[in-house]
Every structure is written in structure tokens, then in C-alpha cells.
Design a protein around this motif. Structure first.
Motif, short mmCIF file in Angstrom:
data_model
loop_
_atom_site.label_atom_id
_atom_site.label_comp_id
_atom_site.label_asym_id
_atom_site.label_seq_id
_atom_site.Cartn_x
_atom_site.Cartn_y
_atom_site.Cartn_z
N GLY A 20 64.28 52.48 32.83
CA GLY A 20 65.45 52.35 33.67
C GLY A 20 65.14 51.98 35.11
N GLY A 44 71.08 49.44 25.59
CA GLY A 44 69.98 50.24 26.10
C GLY A 44 70.33 51.71 26.25
N CYS A 53 72.28 55.57 33.43
CA CYS A 53 72.01 54.57 32.39
C CYS A 53 73.11 53.51 32.37
CB CYS A 53 71.92 55.24 31.02
SG CYS A 53 71.78 54.09 29.64
N ARG A 54 74.35 53.96 32.38
CA ARG A 54 75.47 53.02 32.31
C ARG A 54 75.52 52.14 33.55
NH1 ARG A 54 81.03 52.30 33.10
NH2 ARG A 54 82.11 51.53 31.23
N GLY A 57 72.64 49.62 33.35
CA GLY A 57 72.89 48.60 32.32
C GLY A 57 73.94 47.59 32.74
N CYS A 67 75.68 50.91 26.71
CA CYS A 67 74.69 51.67 27.48
C CYS A 67 74.84 53.13 27.07
CB CYS A 67 74.94 51.50 28.98
SG CYS A 67 74.87 49.78 29.53
N TYR A 68 73.86 53.63 26.32
CA TYR A 68 74.03 54.87 25.58
C TYR A 68 73.35 56.06 26.25
CZ TYR A 68 75.61 51.69 21.93
OH TYR A 68 76.29 50.73 21.21
#
Length: 391
Positions: A20, A44, A53-54, A57, A67-68
């Protein structure tokens, strides 16, 4: 020159676990995988924090819904999509590689994994069996092996230019961790923590790179080895920040490996010297476009990437992305490997086993041997550098 005309009808739909925001390795994977248009990043699980993360992404251009929060959710939800992912790269701390790789293979995905791929050879052999059962391919990211001059060295050994191989000296000895920097560096902290890094630090982190170059260039198999390792920064105990390994190879050749993070003042010092009965070659990753070639009784010569006197009939040697004299480097080597991973994934998807068998790339067997090296070095060092059988 590199064949830029090689394409698929559609790029391989690809995802990442880890790598990330701020991750040098994550960027390296994304840069290399998408360089030639053979992969497209579509999903991803980049971060343990779902919001980070979101956000990351989306900034990369992904759909926020892909984006998980974690890899399990990603594999499950992507499997339900007609346009779901076909391959995944794993760029997470060492302790997670086995479980994520196993889950990916069981989700019918091809895998590119950072090394060491597991903590034990038994785990790595299990992954190999699952991959074979599901006709999936595992690539292991030995990123330095994609340099054209590494492939030139491999071909020179294969064609007998050096004569009988007698001695191999390997080293990867930088100085960036000569003090206890992990106190303020989370990225280093996990690397010197046994529960996350595994049974070794520098042997697994960098020593395996140098060892894999030996495997690629010579094809020799270790018969037995002796290892001594030290923790000069005492808080890193039981993990080593310096190690010396002596090796005996099947067929009579001998070798040494020096892996270190406390070689003060050094950048990388990743070098490999192969000594034969007629000549020697030496490659240094800080000058990757050159290969030193020394024939007994003749002046030393420097072989340069991209020149017609090299073995241009070998694809890996001829895979120059720019003409000789220009500096190709780290990202090009990684891109060369991802190009080969893509070809291997495609061949497996078409069940073209003949083509797959003819594609060179660092695969699961390379991963297994890297894990085995670490295991055997620990076994030897724990017995005061006793010689131990490699297999």
C-alpha cells in the motif's frame, strides 16, 4: 531488442495483497507488472486499514468497491464476478505469505509472491502440490534475475566458456542497518522479529537473492553447507544481521555466501563471481549492465548489455528495453520477470504445458530452495557451524 509487440487479447486481471501507500516494494510490483500491458490492476487489499486501502486504491484509479478490507474478502467477492481477478501479487510480511498464497491457489489464482515464500520447506512443497493440482503458476520475486547480463552469464556457463566450474563467491552485504534503526522504523522492525520474519533476517531477506543468482547462472546443486551467523545488534537475537556460509556443490565445486546488513558504508555489494577452469565472470548489481569476463592469460574484458557480441539468440539476453550504453536497471529487471510470469500464466490457462515448460522464470522451485537455504543455515549455525547435508 525487447519484443514489445507481444500482447494478449485482454490483459491479465490482477490484484495485490499488501504494497500500500508508501511501500517501495508495492510500487515496484505495480510498475513492473503493468509496464508491457500484459497485466491490469483491477483490485487490491493494500492495507490492514480498510479506509486507507480504499483511499489508496481509488487514487490508483481503481473502483472503490474493489478495494477490500482483507485478502479473504477479495478472493471471495472477486470469484463471484465475471470480470474477477485471475492473478495476485503478495507483498506482505513474511509470516503471511504461506496462508495468503495457499488461499489464492485454492481460489484458482496465479500467484507472484515475495520471498521467502514460506517459513518451512514442507509448507512450500504443499503450495507446489496445490499449484500443480489446480494448474496454477507460482512466481517468486527474485527481482535481480531479470537483468540481461545475468542471463548472459547463465548462457556462458552453459556453453562452457568458463570451463569446469570450481568456485562461486556470492555476497549481498549492505550497511544500512549497522545501528538499531528498527527503534524508529516499523518496516525494519518486523524484519528483525522472528514471529514475523521467520527463522532468519539477512539470510532470508538478501542472502537468498545472491544464492538464487548462483542457481540461475550455474545450475549447480548444494551438497552440504556450514554457516555461522551473528547478531551484532544484540536486540536482533536470535536473528542474524551478518552471516557467512561455506558450501560444497555436487560435482566438486565450492562456494561462499556473505549476507550482511552491517557492512558499514556499503550500498548493496551484491556480487557474484564464478570461477571456472578456463575463465571467470563477475556481476555486480550496482553496475548491472556490465559483466566482467576474465580469461586466464588474457587482459580482462567488460561485456556490455545490448552489444552484438553477446548471445543474442537467447531471449533473456536480447531483452533490452533500450540500446546498449543507456542505463537499464532495477525496474527493467522486474518488468522482464513480470513479462515472463504473464507468459507462464497464459500458457497454464490454455493448458499449453509444452510452452509453459519452455519459459524460464523464478518459480516455486526457486522459492523452495530459498526456504531450504535458510533452514539449513539455521541448523548449521545452531550446531556451531557444523557441516550439514543440504537435502
Amino acid at each position: 531488442m525487447f519484443n514489445e509487440e507481444r500482447h494478449f487479447d485482454q490483459p491479465i486481471r490482477w490484484a495485490m495483497v499488501g504494497g500500500g501507500r508508501g511501500s517501495q516494494i508495492g510500487y515496484s510490483h505495480r510498475n513492473a507488472a503493468q509496464r508491457d500491458g500484459l497485466f491490469k490492476l483491477v483490485a487490491g487489499a493494500f492495507d490492514l486499514d480498510p479506509e486507507r486501502c480504499r483511499d489508496f486504491g481509488i487514487n490508483l484509479g481503481l473502483d472503490g468497491d474493489r478495494c477490500y478490507a482483507n485478502y479473504k474478502e477479495m478472493f471471495e467477492q472477486e470469484a463471484q464476478r465475471e470480470d474477477g481477478i485471475q492473478a495476485v501479487s503478495i507483498a506482505t510480511p513474511n509470516s503471511t505469505h504461506y496462508e495468503i498464497c495457499k488461499a489464492a491457489l485454492e481460489a484458482n489464482l496465479h500467484v507472484v509472491c515475495e520471498k521467502p515464500i514460506t517459513f518451512t520447506t514442507e509448507e512450500a512443497e504443499e503450495l507446489k502440490a496445490i499449484a500443480a493440482k489446480n494448474n496454477r503458476v507460482i512466481g517468486v520475486m527474485y527481482g535481480y534475475s531479470g537483468f540481461p547480463m545475468v542471463q548472459q552469464a547463465r548462457e556462458m556457463v552453459k556453453r562452457g566458456d568458463l570451463g569446469e566450474i570450481r568456485v562461486i563467491n556470492m555476497q549481498f552485504a549492505h550497511g544500512f542497518h549497522n545501528e538499531e534503526y528498527e527503534l524508529n522504523d516499523p518496516g525494519l522492525k518486523w524484519r528483525v522479529s522472528p514471529e514475523v520474519s521467520g527463522p532468519t533476517y539477512v539470510l532470508g531477506d538478501i542472502g537468498t537473492h545472491a544464492f538464487y543468482l548462483c542457481e540461475v547462472m550455474t545450475g549447480l546443486e548444494v551438497d552440504r553447507l556450514s554457516c555461522m551467523r551473528q547478531s551484532f545488534i544484540k536486540s536482533r537475537t536470535p536473528l542474524e544481521d551478518n552471516a557467512h556460509v561455506m558450501m560444497e556443490f555436487k560435482g566438486g565445486a565450492v562456494g561462499t555466501l556473505w549476507a550482511s546488513a552491517v557492512n558499514a558504508g556499503s550500498m548493496h555489494q551484491q556480487k557474484i563471481r564464478i570461477v571456472g577452469s578456463k575463465a571467470s565472470i563477475e556481476w555486480w548489481d550496482e553496475q548491472p549492465n556490465q559483466l566482467r569476463y576474465e580469461i586466464q592469460g588474457e587482459p580482462p574484458r567488460i561485456l556490455d548489455r545490448g552489444m552484438g557480441y553477446l548471445y543474442q539468440d537467447v531471449e533473456g539476453v536480447a531483452a533490452n528495453r533500450v540500446g546498449g550504453g543507456h542505463a537499464e536497471g532495477y525496474f527493467e529487471s522486474w518488468a522482464n520477470l513480470y513479462h515472463r510470469f504473464a507468459l507462464a500464466f497464459d500458457a497454464a490457462d490454455r493448458d499449453d504445458q509444452e510452452t509453459l515448460a519452455g519459459i524460464w522464470f523464478p518459480g516455486i522451485d526457486a522459492g523452495i530452495e530459498g526456504v531450504r537455504l535458510c533452514e539449513k543455515c539455521v541448523e548449521s549455525a545452531d550446531q556451531n557451524a557444523a557441516w550439514v547435508e543440504y537435502k
